[in-house]
Design an enzyme around this catalytic site. Structure first.
Site, PDB file in Angstrom:
ATOM      1  N   HIS A 131     -16.795 -58.513   6.828  1.00 38.68           N
ATOM      2  CA  HIS A 131     -15.623 -59.248   6.821  1.00 38.68           C
ATOM      3  C   HIS A 131     -14.662 -59.057   7.978  1.00 38.68           C
ATOM      4  O   HIS A 131     -14.637 -58.180   8.483  1.00 38.68           O
ATOM      5  CB  HIS A 131     -14.836 -59.061   5.447  1.00 38.68           C
TER       6      HIS A 131
ATOM      7  N   GLU B 166     -18.046 -53.750  -1.963  1.00 42.94           N
ATOM      8  CA  GLU B 166     -17.962 -52.508  -1.292  1.00 42.94           C
ATOM      9  C   GLU B 166     -18.044 -51.505  -2.427  1.00 42.94           C
ATOM     10  O   GLU B 166     -17.914 -51.458  -3.640  1.00 42.94           O
ATOM     11  CB  GLU B 166     -16.311 -52.388  -0.855  1.00 42.94           C
TER      12      GLU B 166
END
Length: 198
Positions: free
Chosen positions: A16, A94
Site C-alpha cells: 500500500h 496486516e
C-alpha cells in the site's frame, strides 16, 4: 499449523501507499490507518507504472487486496486505471501486533521476525507465514496474472518462505513482478517496475 508451499506461478505484488504512521515510523498492524496525501500520490504513480509494465504475459487479470483501507484504496486506484474489480481476502490483512500497535518500530520488531518474541495479543511470525501463504495461494488460484495488494510485514513473511532474507523493508507502492524459482534455484525473484517521478 501447516505451511503450504506457494503456488509456483508469477504474480504482481504491491504494498500500500504511505500513511501518516508509516511516515512517523509507527507500527500499524491491524489499526486501519488511511493513506496520507503522499500515499494517494504513490498509488496513482503505481497505477501509471503498472499500465506500462503489466502488458503481454504480465497483463493483470485479477486484483486481490487486504480489507484494510490503506491497501484497499491503493488497489482501487490501480483497478480504476485498469478497468478491473477488486476482490478482498481477509487473509491478506496486516499482522496483528497486539500491544505494539501504534508504538515505534524498534528492536522488538527484529525479535518478532526472528521468532523469539510475539507481542502480547499479537500474531507470531510463524502464524503469519502460514496465513500469508494460504491467502496468496487462494489469490493465485484466480485467473492470472494476479495483482496482490497488501502489507509490509505480510510480505516479509512471504520472503521468508520464498528463500530470501525476511527482514527487508519493501517500499510503499512499488509494484513487484514476482516469479517462482528458476530450474535448479530455490529462491523466488522480484523485479520492481520502473516508477515515474512523483
Amino acid at each position: 499449523m501447516n505451511l503450504e508451499a506457494p503456488r509456483p506461478v508469477p504474480f504482481w505484488f504491491l504494498r500500500h501507499g504511505e500513511t501518516d504512521w508509516n511516515a512517523r515510523g509507527l507500527s500499524q498492524g491491524n489499526v486501519d490507518i488511511p493513506l496520507n496525501t503522499v500515499g494517494w500520490a504513490q498509488a496513482e504513480r503505481a497505477a501509471d507504472a503498472l499500465l506500462e509494465a503489466a502488458t503481454g504475459p504480465r497483463s493483470i487479470a485479477t486484483i486481490v487486496a487486504s480489507p484494510l483501507s490503506r491497501a484497499r484504496d491503493t488497489a482501487d486506484v490501480v483497478a480504476a486505471r485498469l478497468g478491473l474489480p477488486v476482490e478482498i481476502d481477509e487473509g491478506l490483512r496486516e499482522v496483528s501486533f497486539g500491544v505494539q500497535e501504534g508504538q515505534e518500530m524498534g528492536g522488538w520488531f527484529d525479535e518478532w521476525v526472528e521468532g523469539s518474541l510475539t507481542p502480547e495479543g499479537g500474531e507470531s511470525f510463524a502464524q503469519l507465514r502460514v496465513r500469508t501463504v494460504a491467502a496468496l495461494n487462494r489469490a493465485l488460484a484466480r485467473p492470472g496474472p494476479v495483482l496482490v495488494v497488501a502489507h509490509g510485514a505480510l510480505w516479509r513473511a512471504f520472503r521468508s518462505v520464498a528463500g530470501l532474507p525476511a527482514n527487508v523493508r519493501t517500499p510503499n507502492a512499488l509494484p513487484l513482478w514476482v516469479t517462482p524459482p528458476a530450474p535448479g534455484e530455490t529462491a523466488w525473484q522480484f523485479e520492481p517496475a520502473e516508477l515515474p517521478p512523483l
